[in-house]
Motif scaffolding. Sequence first.
Motif, PDB file in Angstrom:
ATOM      1  N   UNK A  69     -10.001   7.508   2.823  1.00  0.00           N
ATOM      2  CA  UNK A  69      -9.820   6.335   3.681  1.00  0.00           C
ATOM      3  C   UNK A  69      -8.742   6.592   4.726  1.00  0.00           C
ATOM      4  N   UNK A  70      -7.627   7.152   4.293  1.00  0.00           N
ATOM      5  CA  UNK A  70      -6.546   7.442   5.238  1.00  0.00           C
ATOM      6  C   UNK A  70      -7.003   8.445   6.285  1.00  0.00           C
ATOM      7  N   UNK A  71      -7.694   9.479   5.846  1.00  0.00           N
ATOM      8  CA  UNK A  71      -8.167  10.516   6.760  1.00  0.00           C
ATOM      9  C   UNK A  71      -9.113   9.945   7.812  1.00  0.00           C
ATOM     10  N   UNK A  72      -9.836   8.891   7.460  1.00  0.00           N
ATOM     11  CA  UNK A  72     -10.773   8.250   8.383  1.00  0.00           C
ATOM     12  C   UNK A  72     -10.110   7.158   9.210  1.00  0.00           C
ATOM     13  N   UNK A  73      -8.809   6.924   8.973  1.00  0.00           N
ATOM     14  CA  UNK A  73      -8.115   5.871   9.703  1.00  0.00           C
ATOM     15  C   UNK A  73      -8.354   4.486   9.131  1.00  0.00           C
ATOM     16  N   UNK A  74      -8.871   4.409   7.916  1.00  0.00           N
ATOM     17  CA  UNK A  74      -9.128   3.134   7.262  1.00  0.00           C
ATOM     18  C   UNK A  74      -8.050   2.857   6.219  1.00  0.00           C
ATOM     19  N   UNK A  75      -8.194   1.724   5.568  1.00  0.00           N
ATOM     20  CA  UNK A  75      -7.251   1.356   4.524  1.00  0.00           C
ATOM     21  C   UNK A  75      -7.964   1.176   3.200  1.00  0.00           C
ATOM     22  N   UNK A  76      -7.218   1.282   2.118  1.00  0.00           N
ATOM     23  CA  UNK A  76      -7.784   1.123   0.783  1.00  0.00           C
ATOM     24  C   UNK A  76      -6.690   0.680  -0.176  1.00  0.00           C
ATOM     25  N   UNK A  77      -7.108   0.082  -1.278  1.00  0.00           N
ATOM     26  CA  UNK A  77      -6.154  -0.332  -2.311  1.00  0.00           C
ATOM     27  C   UNK A  77      -6.814  -0.216  -3.680  1.00  0.00           C
ATOM     28  N   UNK A  78      -6.142   0.445  -4.596  1.00  0.00           N
ATOM     29  CA  UNK A  78      -6.607   0.525  -5.986  1.00  0.00           C
ATOM     30  C   UNK A  78      -5.846  -0.519  -6.797  1.00  0.00           C
ATOM     31  N   UNK A  79      -6.570  -1.261  -7.623  1.00  0.00           N
ATOM     32  CA  UNK A  79      -5.919  -2.272  -8.455  1.00  0.00           C
ATOM     33  C   UNK A  79      -6.713  -2.429  -9.746  1.00  0.00           C
ATOM     34  N   UNK A  80      -6.077  -3.017 -10.728  1.00  0.00           N
ATOM     35  CA  UNK A  80      -6.719  -3.176 -12.024  1.00  0.00           C
ATOM     36  C   UNK A  80      -7.537  -4.452 -12.121  1.00  0.00           C
ATOM     37  N   UNK A  81      -8.547  -4.411 -12.983  1.00  0.00           N
ATOM     38  CA  UNK A  81      -9.296  -5.618 -13.329  1.00  0.00           C
ATOM     39  C   UNK A  81      -8.718  -6.139 -14.637  1.00  0.00           C
ATOM     40  N   UNK A  82      -8.159  -7.358 -14.656  1.00  0.00           N
ATOM     41  CA  UNK A  82      -7.556  -7.863 -15.897  1.00  0.00           C
ATOM     42  C   UNK A  82      -8.539  -7.824 -17.067  1.00  0.00           C
ATOM     43  N   UNK A  83      -8.056  -7.444 -18.249  1.00  0.00           N
ATOM     44  CA  UNK A  83      -8.946  -7.300 -19.417  1.00  0.00           C
ATOM     45  C   UNK A  83      -9.787  -8.544 -19.704  1.00  0.00           C
ATOM     46  N   UNK A  84      -9.241  -9.720 -19.442  1.00  0.00           N
ATOM     47  CA  UNK A  84      -9.985 -10.938 -19.759  1.00  0.00           C
ATOM     48  C   UNK A  84     -11.214 -11.137 -18.857  1.00  0.00           C
ATOM     49  N   UNK A  85     -11.309 -10.344 -17.784  1.00  0.00           N
ATOM     50  CA  UNK A  85     -12.459 -10.447 -16.889  1.00  0.00           C
ATOM     51  C   UNK A  85     -13.421  -9.261 -17.046  1.00  0.00           C
ATOM     52  N   UNK A  86     -13.142  -8.388 -18.001  1.00  0.00           N
ATOM     53  CA  UNK A  86     -13.976  -7.204 -18.169  1.00  0.00           C
ATOM     54  C   UNK A  86     -15.416  -7.575 -18.534  1.00  0.00           C
ATOM     55  N   UNK A  87     -15.575  -8.452 -19.495  1.00  0.00           N
ATOM     56  CA  UNK A  87     -16.917  -8.824 -19.951  1.00  0.00           C
ATOM     57  C   UNK A  87     -17.710  -9.478 -18.832  1.00  0.00           C
TER      58      UNK A  87
END
Length: 202
Positions: A132-150
């Motif tokens: 994403x950075x190399x393409x000039x875009x943005x990105x964000x990694x984040x977690x999915x809370x366990x209570x929303x996994x199902x």
Amino acid sequence: MEFQDVVRRRRMIREYADQPVDPAFVERALANAVRAPSAGFSQGWAFLVLDQPADIETFWDVTTTPGELPDSWLSGMRTAPVVIIPCSSKAAYLDRYAEPDKGWTDLDEARWPVPFWHMDAAMASLLVLLTAVDEGLGACFFGIPPEYDAATRSAFGVPDDFDPVGAITLGHRRPEEAASGSPTKRVRKPQVDVVHRGRWTS
């Protein structure tokens, strides 16, 4: 962009411009992701790509509390036109290491000092962020809370032998983009404080 510039510019982007992402970029990001290393070349990863507005709306609906007003983080993140959910398969690794060339004759998870299936999916995710950075875009990694996994699994048909390890938003950076998140409140640790040579030193 030079690699050192990509690393230097990488940071989590939490709000995006109102502009679609070229599908060709998403394909490049995924092509780079599957070049990540994996133990035993198990490649026990999979990537759920959400690039249709209805799917993205469903994602936010099933990963947030109904009726709760969004805070500034969620309001910004919901502007992303693409969400990728990287998943890992423990079974793929246990099965791979029970093959003749690896020499294990059972599927005992205790043989693994750390869960390499999650680690490898995380390395693949980092390649998406760097692309994403190399393409000039943005990105964000984040977690999915366990209570929303199902709910996430149910909404998108994620099979039982794959576990979402988080989610990645992708989009164009806003022209007036400003630094946000924890790096605005905490300083980056000096390299000398976290690198130990020959022997751990305090």
